[in-house]
Design a protein around this motif. Sequence first.
Motif, PDB file in Angstrom:
ATOM      1  N   ALA A   1      14.693  29.836  67.349  1.00  0.00           N
ATOM      2  CA  ALA A   1      14.040  30.876  68.135  1.00  0.00           C
ATOM      3  C   ALA A   1      12.999  30.206  69.025  1.00  0.00           C
ATOM      4  N   HIS A   2      12.580  30.907  70.054  1.00  0.00           N
ATOM      5  CA  HIS A   2      11.645  30.333  71.031  1.00  0.00           C
ATOM      6  C   HIS A   2      10.442  31.261  71.144  1.00  0.00           C
ATOM      7  N   ALA A   3       9.240  30.701  71.049  1.00  0.00           N
ATOM      8  CA  ALA A   3       8.065  31.561  70.956  1.00  0.00           C
ATOM      9  C   ALA A   3       6.797  30.851  71.417  1.00  0.00           C
ATOM     10  N   PRO A   4       5.835  31.612  71.965  1.00  0.00           N
ATOM     11  CA  PRO A   4       4.505  31.053  72.198  1.00  0.00           C
ATOM     12  C   PRO A   4       3.836  30.752  70.865  1.00  0.00           C
ATOM     13  N   VAL A   5       2.993  29.737  70.842  1.00  0.00           N
ATOM     14  CA  VAL A   5       2.386  29.303  69.585  1.00  0.00           C
ATOM     15  C   VAL A   5       0.875  29.178  69.719  1.00  0.00           C
ATOM     16  N   VAL A   6       0.215  29.312  68.561  1.00  0.00           N
ATOM     17  CA  VAL A   6      -1.239  29.130  68.470  1.00  0.00           C
ATOM     18  C   VAL A   6      -1.512  28.084  67.398  1.00  0.00           C
ATOM     19  N   LEU A   7      -2.094  26.962  67.790  1.00  0.00           N
ATOM     20  CA  LEU A   7      -2.452  25.905  66.849  1.00  0.00           C
ATOM     21  C   LEU A   7      -3.878  26.144  66.375  1.00  0.00           C
ATOM     22  N   SER A   8      -4.100  26.091  65.060  1.00  0.00           N
ATOM     23  CA  SER A   8      -5.437  26.319  64.515  1.00  0.00           C
ATOM     24  C   SER A   8      -6.399  25.211  64.943  1.00  0.00           C
ATOM     25  N   SER A   9      -7.694  25.502  64.884  1.00  0.00           N
ATOM     26  CA  SER A   9      -8.701  24.539  65.338  1.00  0.00           C
ATOM     27  C   SER A   9      -8.691  23.252  64.530  1.00  0.00           C
ATOM     28  N   ASP A  10      -8.244  23.334  63.267  1.00  0.00           N
ATOM     29  CA  ASP A  10      -8.165  22.127  62.444  1.00  0.00           C
ATOM     30  C   ASP A  10      -6.772  21.496  62.472  1.00  0.00           C
ATOM     31  N   ARG A  11      -5.905  21.978  63.359  1.00  0.00           N
ATOM     32  CA  ARG A  11      -4.524  21.525  63.575  1.00  0.00           C
ATOM     33  C   ARG A  11      -3.681  21.555  62.301  1.00  0.00           C
TER      34      ARG A  11
END
Length: 206
Positions: A38-48
């Motif tokens: 699947a293809h999606a926008p992502v959000v990486l947390s501040s601590d990666r």
Amino acid sequence: MHPNSAFRPRQDDLAELLVREIGFAAIFASTPDGPRVAHAPVVLSSDRATLQFHLARGNALTRHLGGANALAVVQGPDAYVSASWYADADQVPTWNYVAIEMEGVARKLDDAELVAQLDALSAAHEARAGANPPWTRDKMNPALFSKMTGAITGFEMRIAAWRPTIKLSQNKSAAERGRVIEGVEATGHGALAQLMRHLGGDREGA
């Protein structure tokens, strides 16, 4: 991940920066019906440490992701590299590219976590778009927003492994790299050429 260690980024935070800058990933997992993506926008947390994303409830992958081991791949610019661009005749064509692989177990988000993810996504990308004022969900009818979020499912993948490949001709001399940059740019791949200028020689300082 490319096996040549020359294509591993020296900068510890480069993979993280690219994930944040590109912000879109292919999500892979095994299902009873075979491998799916699947293809999606992502959000990486501040601590990666975690990567969040959401999929349509009707997506073939959605019902299998909770508790599954998943692979997220963020891809950057890429382009063909002609061997004719090298001064050395004993060369072959290749492909330069940027790809960041992240692997981990995914869990399903609850409704509040999904809304928080959507708020984070819109805030980050509205800032880039320069909208004034920026779009927020406060501009929507709350009932309609709730109906629309009911059609998607949010996930969070805890990242157990990062596998970045930054293949920008780092295994070539500065002169050869310069010729490749000119060739890549001339074929319309300016973004890759810029990355090569800024990152392709980083092994020389190692």
